[in-house]
Design an enzyme around this catalytic site. Structure first.
Site, PDB file in Angstrom:
ATOM      1  N   ARG A 192       0.837  -1.207   0.000  1.00 51.15           N
ATOM      2  CA  ARG A 192       0.000   0.000   0.000  1.00 51.15           C
ATOM      3  C   ARG A 192       0.868   1.252   0.000  1.00 51.15           C
ATOM      4  O   ARG A 192       0.491   2.275  -0.552  1.00 51.15           O
ATOM      5  CB  ARG A 192      -0.900   0.027   1.247  1.00 51.15           C
ATOM      6  N   GLU A 208     -11.120  -1.430  -5.274  1.00 44.47           N
ATOM      7  CA  GLU A 208     -11.689  -0.619  -4.215  1.00 44.47           C
ATOM      8  C   GLU A 208     -10.805   0.597  -3.944  1.00 44.47           C
ATOM      9  O   GLU A 208      -9.585   0.518  -4.088  1.00 44.47           O
ATOM     10  CB  GLU A 208     -11.776  -1.506  -2.962  1.00 44.47           C
TER      11      GLU A 208
HETATM   12  N1  GLU Z   1     -10.135  -0.829   2.441  1.00 47.25           N
HETATM   13  C1  GLU Z   1     -10.448  -1.753   3.361  1.00 47.25           C
HETATM   14  C2  GLU Z   1     -11.675  -2.529   3.075  1.00 47.25           C
HETATM   15  O1  GLU Z   1     -12.780  -2.044   3.115  1.00 47.25           O
HETATM   16  C3  GLU Z   1     -10.462  -1.331   4.781  1.00 47.25           C
HETATM   17  C4  GLU Z   1      -9.763  -2.339   5.558  1.00 47.25           C
HETATM   18  C5  GLU Z   1      -8.289  -2.280   5.349  1.00 47.25           C
HETATM   19  O2  GLU Z   1      -7.695  -1.213   5.492  1.00 47.25           O
HETATM   20  O3  GLU Z   1      -7.740  -3.324   5.020  1.00 47.25           O
HETATM   21  O4  GLU Z   1     -11.542  -3.667   2.824  1.00 47.25           O
END
Ligand code: GLU
Ligand code: 5AD
Length: 647
Positions: free
Chosen positions: A258, A329
Site C-alpha cells: 500500500r 476498491e
Molecule cells: N479498504 C479496506 C476494506 O474495506 C479497509 C480495511 C483495510 O484497510 O484493510 O476492505
C-alpha cells in the site's frame, strides 16, 4: 517557567492507524506532558532526529509490520547514546506482530533496547500510569519546556494541476509506461492480452452479481476479508471460504505494498515462508505478479476483488486488472485523507482518475465491466454519516466522469441501528441523485455495509453477538453487500475457520432479521437529518468549485468543508469532532467549517449536551476516550447501542 516531562509519539513504517496516536496526543497533553506527535508512517531515523529533546519516545504500530522497519534500531540507538547520555525511555506498543506470540515479541523488543513494550493494545490510563512509573523508577526529572524542533510541512495546493474532464488515451499511456516500471513484475502487464484466455470473466462479473441481488432485493452478499503472504495458502483459504458460502472472494493488499515499499513486502514474504506463518497483514499482489495472480483468480468461482488503502495504487491495480480481477476498491479522498500523511489531494485525485480511466478502458476495449467501490471514510471511527456519504458521492462522480459504470458506495456501521439503516438508505438515494444531477445516467449503483470497523470487542461471545446483530441491521437497511468481520477481530488475523464461522453467524442474522423490531420513526428522522446535511455540504462544495466538483472538493478539503475526524493527513483541517449521544448515535461536537444551518447545528448540540448531562461529564477528552474504548473493553450493554448506551 513550566516544567514537564516531554513525549515524542508517532507511528512506524507502513502503518496507517492514526486514531490511537491522536488519542494519546490529546490525552497525554491533558495529563500535563509536553507532546510532539509525528503522526503516522515514520522512518525510525525520524524518531532519532527529534529524540534528544524528549524524555519518552513512544513508537506506535497497529498493523503488525513493526519488525520490518526496526532492523536498524539497535545500531541507531547505540550511535545515539554515544552523543546523548541523558536517560530517556524508548517505548513501543500497539499490535506489534501479525504472526508471533506476545512473549516472542516482548523478548525481541526488550532485547533491542526498548524499555517499555506492549505487544497488544492497553487502555489509555494504563499507558499514562506505566510511563509515570518508569519515569520515576529511572529517575528522569521533568525539564524546562522551551520551544522544540518541529517538522515543517508544505501544504500548498496547485489548482492548475487539477484535471476536470475525462483523460485521453495518450495521457494514460504516457503515464502507464512509467508506472509499470515500479517493480519487475510490471513487465507482465503489457505482455498479456487480457481476455484471450479468460472467457469466463463475464459469468463471474461482480457488477452482474451485485445488480441481480439489488433487483431481487436479496440479503446482502457476503464478503469476508482475507490476506496472507503465501499465495498457496491464500488460494486454498479462498477456496475454503467459497465452499463455506462466501459470495465475493477478495484479498486485502498488505500495508507495505500500500505504501509502495515493495522491497519490504518481498522481505515479508520471505520471512513468512521461513517462519511458516504470515508475517504480512495482507496479500502482496505486486510481488507475485500477473501470471500467478491470474492462476489464483482462475482457480476460484466467485467474482474476485482487490481491496487496498493508500493514495497511489496505480501499479498494483494495473497488475490486478491484467490478472483478470473483477473489482477494485478505493478513491481519492477515502484513501488519502484517512490513510496517508503527506500526499497532496490533487496528486491523489490524479492517481485515482488514472485507475478509473483504466477500468473504463477495459470496458471499452474488452467489454469487461470492472466494478469500482469506495469506503466512505477509512478511519471509520465515530464518523457521522453525512461525512461518509459526501465522500462517496464525490468519488462516484469522479469515477463516472472517467467512464466507469459500475459503482458500489460504502458505509461503516457505527452502532446505532436507526442511524445506520438511515445512512445506508440515504447513501444509495443521494449518490443516485447526484449522479443523475450531473448527467451520469448509465451507472449501476449498489451499496456495501461494513460491519463495525473501529476497535472490536475483545470477548469472543460479544464479538459474535455484534456480528449477528450487525447482519440484522444490514439486511434491514437493504445493503447489496456486506463486509464481514470475524469474532477474533480484536485478537488476530482470522483463520479460514474463523472466517467460515463469521459467515454462519451472518446467515443466522439474516434469518432473524424480519422478526427484529425497527424504530421507523427514528429512521425517518435520521434520514431527514442526513439528507439536509449532505445537501448543505454538497451545495457548498459545488459553489466553491464554481460548478466543478473536482475543484470544489479540493477547495473544500482546504477550507475544512470536508474535514475527517482522526485523519492523519497534513491536508486535513482537523477542526471537526464527534461524540456518541446517549443512544449511541454519532453527533457533531465541534463543527469546524461544516456549512450547516443553525437548525442542524442545534440538533447536534442538544444531543451532545444531553450526553454530557447524563454522564455528569463535560470533558470532551474523557467522553471521547469512553467512546473509543467502551466497545473493545466490552463495557457496553448490548449491540446495537440504541436505547442502552448511556442509561
Ligand atoms: N479498504 C479496506 C476494506 O474495506 C479497509 C480495511 C483495510 O484497510 O484493510 O476492505
Ligand atoms: N485478513 C483478514 N482481515 C483483514 N482486514 C485487513 N486485513 C486483513 C487480512 N489480511 C480487516 C480487519 C481489519 C480491517 C481494517 O480489515 O477486520 O480490522
Amino acid at each position: 517557567m513550566k516544567y514537564a516531562h516531554s513525549i515524542l509519539i508517532g507511528g512506524i513504517g507502513d502503518d496507517a492507524h492514526s486514531v490511537g496516536i491522536r488519542l494519546l496526543e490529546l490525552g497525554l497533553r491533558e495529563s500535563g506532558f509536553y507532546v510532539l506527535s509525528l503522526g503516522i508512517r515514520n522512518d525510525i531515523r525520524t524518531f532519532f532526529k527529534y529524540a534528544k529533546d524528549f524524555d519518552v519516545i513512544m513508537i506506535s504500530n497497529k498493523n503488525g509490520h513493526a519488525e520490518l522497519y526496526l532492523k536498524d534500531f539497535p545500531d541507531l540507538l547505540n550511535e545515539f547514546q554515544l552523543t546523548n547520555d541523558t536517560k530517556r525511555l524508548w517505548a513501543i506498543g500497539g499490535s506489534l506482530s501479525v504472526g508471533e506470540s506476545d512473549f516472542q515479541v516482548k523478548k525481541r523488543y526488550l532485547g533491542m533496547g526498548f524499555s517499555i513494550v506492549h505487544p497488544k493494545p492497553i487502555s489509555f490510563l494504563q499507558v499514562v500510569e506505566n510511563i509515570r512509573q518508569e519515569l520515576g523508577q529511572n529517575g528522569i526529572p521533568p525539564k524546562n519546556i522551551l520551544s522544540r524542533n518541529k517538522p515543517k510541512y508544505d501544504v500548498r495546493i496547485n489548482y492548475d494541476d487539477i484535471i476536470d474532464r475525462q483523460w485521453d488515451d495518450e495521457e494514460l499511456d504516457k503515464q502507464r509506461k512509467e508506472i509499470i516500471k515500479e517493480w519487475p513484475t510490471g513487465k507482465e502487464v503489457m505482455a498479456i492480452d487480457l481476455y484471450n484466455n479468460n472467457g469466463e470473466y463475464q459469468k463471474r462479473s461482480l457488477d452482474q452479481l451485485l445488480w441481480n441481488n439489488k433487483v431481487k432485493k436479496g440479503f446482502p452478499l457476503l464478503q469476508p476479508r482475507t490476506g496472507v503472504a503465501d499465495i498457496a495458502q491464500q488460494t486454498s483459504k479462498l477456496q475454503f471460504l467459497e465452499e463455506s458460502g462466501s459470495n465475493v472472494s477478495s484479498v486485502q493488499l498488505d500495508a507495505a505494498c500500500r505504501s509502495k515499499m515493495y522491497d519490504k513486502a518481498e522481505a515479508g514474504v520471505e520471512l513468512s515462508l521461513e517462519r511458516k506463518t504470515s508475517q504480512l497483514n495482507g496479500f502482496p499482489i505486486p510481488i507475485y505478479g500477473v501470471n500467478k495472480v491470474r492462476s489464483m483468480v482462475n482457480s476460484l468461482n466467485n467474482p474476485f476483488q482487490l481491496r487496498g488503502g493508500g493514495p497511489d495504487h496505480r501499479f498494483t491495480y494495473e497488475i490486478a486488472l491484467s490478472a483478470g480481477i473483477h473489482a477494485l476498491e478505493g478513491g481519492f479522498i477515502c484513501y488519502c485523507l484517512p490513510y496517508d500523511k503527506l500526499t497532496n489531494p490533487v496528486e491523489s485525485m490524479r492517481n485515482w482518475q488514472y485507475i478509473d480511466r483504466l477500468c473504463a478502458r477495459y470496458k471499452q476495449r474488452h467489454s469487461v465491466n470492472v466494478n469500482r467501490e469506495y469506503f466512505g471514510v477509512l478511519t471509520a471511527t465515530l464518523i457521522e454519516p453525512s461525512i461518509a456519504i459526501v465522500i462517496n458521492i464525490i468519488q462516484a462522480l469522479m469515477s463516472a466522469q472517467q467512464g466507469v459504470v459500475s459503482i458500489t458506495v460504502g458505509y461503516a456501521e457505527q452502532g446505532n441501528r436507526s442511524q445506520d439503516i438511515a445512512a445506508i438508505k440515504m447513501l444509495g438515494e443521494l449518490t443516485a441523485f447526484y449522479l443523475k444531477k450531473f448527467g451520469y445516467n448509465q451507472c449501476r449503483l449498489t451499496t456495501v455495509y461494513h460491519q463495525f470497523m473501529a476497535a472490536f470487542p475483545e470477548e469472543y461471545s460479544r464479538a459474535e453477538d455484534l456480528i449477528f446483530n450487525s447482519s440484522i441491521t444490514a439486511a434491514k437497511a437493504g445493503a447489496t453487500k456486506m463486509m464481514v468481520k470475524t469474532p477474533v477481530e480484536a485478537i488476530k488475523i482470522p483463520t479460514r475457520y474463523d472466517n467460515a464461522d463469521a459467515l454462519r453467524i451472518c446467515r443466522r442474522g439474516f434469518a432473524a432479521s424480519s422478526a427484529a423490531v425497527t424504530n421507523y420513526k427514528m429512521i425517518a428522522l435520521e434520514k431527514k437529518l442526513i439528507e439536509k446535511e449532505v445537501h448543505q455540504i454538497m451545495d457548498a462544495i459545488i459553489e466553491e468549485g464554481n460548478g466543478s466538483v473536482a475543484r470544489g472538493a479540493v477547495k473544500a478539503i482546504e477550507s475544512g468543508i470536508i474535514d475527517i475526524p482522526w485523519s492523519p493527513s497534513i491536508f486535513n483541517a482537523n477542526k471537526v469532532s464527534t461524540l456518541r449521544d446517549v443512544e449511541g448515535a454519532v453527533r457533531f461536537n465541534h463543527f469546524g467549517n461544516l456549512p450547516f444551518s443553525t437548525e442542524v447545528k442545534e440538533l447536534h448540540q442538544e444531543k451532545v449536551h444531553i450526553r454530557q448531562y447524563m454522564e455528569r461529564d463535560s470533558s470532551t477528552f474523557s467522553l471521547l476516550e469512553k467512546d473509543l474504548s467502551r466497545i473493545w473493553k466490552n463495557e457496553y450493554k448490548q449491540w446495537p447501542l440504541d436505547g442502552n448506551y448511556v442509561v
